[in-house]
Motif scaffolding. Structure first.
Motif, mmCIF file in Angstrom:
data_model
loop_
_atom_site.group_PDB
_atom_site.id
_atom_site.type_symbol
_atom_site.label_atom_id
_atom_site.label_comp_id
_atom_site.label_asym_id
_atom_site.label_seq_id
_atom_site.Cartn_x
_atom_site.Cartn_y
_atom_site.Cartn_z
ATOM 1 N N LEU A 91 28.865 70.984 86.000
ATOM 2 C CA LEU A 91 28.755 70.828 84.552
ATOM 3 C C LEU A 91 28.459 69.395 84.140
ATOM 4 N N ARG A 92 27.669 69.280 83.079
ATOM 5 C CA ARG A 92 27.406 67.988 82.431
ATOM 6 C C ARG A 92 27.323 68.259 80.936
ATOM 7 N N SER A 93 27.991 67.415 80.132
ATOM 8 C CA SER A 93 28.060 67.680 78.691
ATOM 9 C C SER A 93 27.910 66.404 77.891
ATOM 10 N N ALA A 94 27.556 66.551 76.599
ATOM 11 C CA ALA A 94 27.448 65.429 75.671
ATOM 12 C C ALA A 94 27.674 65.954 74.264
ATOM 13 N N GLY A 95 28.576 65.291 73.516
ATOM 14 C CA GLY A 95 28.866 65.700 72.146
ATOM 15 C C GLY A 95 28.300 64.707 71.145
#
Length: 261
Positions: free
Chosen positions: A136-140
């Motif tokens: 997983l890789r995320s950015a908000g």
């Protein structure tokens, strides 16, 4: 007798200092004037007169030779002094070749087997709001189209492996007038159970993947929309969390929402 005459001639020649101008004038007059014929004298003359005549003739020849030698010596160019020559430029070269090569700066160190200079390798720092764990890789982020009355919080999620379990939770702090106005996602809405509930001063949005559904590897987006009190709202207390299970095992990422304007 002959040796005595020769000695006197040598002494006379060594002591003689010819007048160059006079000799040149005589030579020129001699060359320009008519040939003078002398009357032949009887052969039977005294030996003394013959010797004197020979001596006189020899003196004239010696004097003439010295005059000519003086003229030639005076006319000849002075000796040339040879100095070491500077190397001339070679054909096609704009500058002379230097005897000593110019100093060369040391080349940067290279890795063995590589022609490129080595440089410190630094890993890029994760951008604010970004998180990575396992597949997983995320950015908000706060959507740039948000207004002083309404806000949209975005979550960009990427997985490198198919997911058989996925739960996404966004928590929006109650800063005054916060009220749910909707959600959306790029994955099919029928694949998720979506809820929005307020508890303990926080509005909680939750996406839960339905059993038997698989999320393929790829990049996806999720968004939570809400109204709030008039004014520029701070997202400093807001955050998200993602928990997933895939073929490579479980993974979890979390972070905040960074303003984009």
């Amino acid at each position: 007798m002959n040796e005595e005459i020769a000695r006197r001639l040598r002494e006379a020649a060594e002591a003689h200092r010819p007048d160059r101008a006079t000799m040149l004038a005589r030579v020129q007059r001699g060359m320009a004037g008519p040939t003078v014929r002398h009357r032949a004298r009887p052969f039977a003359r005294s030996g003394t007169r013959v010797a004197l005549a020979g001596l006189a003739a020899t003196g004239i020849l010696a004097t003439g030779g010295l005059a000519v030698a003086a003229i030639v010596a005076h006319s000849s160019p002075s000796p040339t002094v040879t100095t070491p020559a500077t190397p001339s430029p070679t054909a096609g070269s704009p500058h002379p070749t230097s005897a000593r090569p110019a100093p060369v700066a040391p080349a940067p160190a290279t890795t063995p087997g590589s022609s490129r200079p080595t440089a410190p390798v630094t890993s890029p720092s994760p951008a604010a709001g970004e998180s990575q764990n396992g597949a997983l890789r995320s950015a908000g982020s706060v959507d740039p189209h948000s207004t002083v009355y309404w806000t949209q919080s975005n979550l960009a999620l990427k997985t490198t492996q198919p997911l058989t379990s996925l739960t996404i939770e966004m928590r929006i702090v109650q800063t005054g007038g916060v009220r749910n106005t909707g959600t959306w996602q790029t994955l099919p809405s029928a694949d998720f159970t979506v809820t929005a509930q307020e508890a303990g001063g926080t509005l909680v949005y939750r996406w839960v993947l339905k059993p038997g559904v698989t999320v393929p590897a790829g990049s996806f987006e999720f968004a939570a929309q809400f109204n709030h009190a008039t004014g520029v709202r701070s997202a400093a207390g807001d955050g998200y969390r993602v928990d997933a299970q895939g073929t490579g095992g479980s993974a979890s990422v979390r972070g905040g929402f960074v303003p984009t304007r």
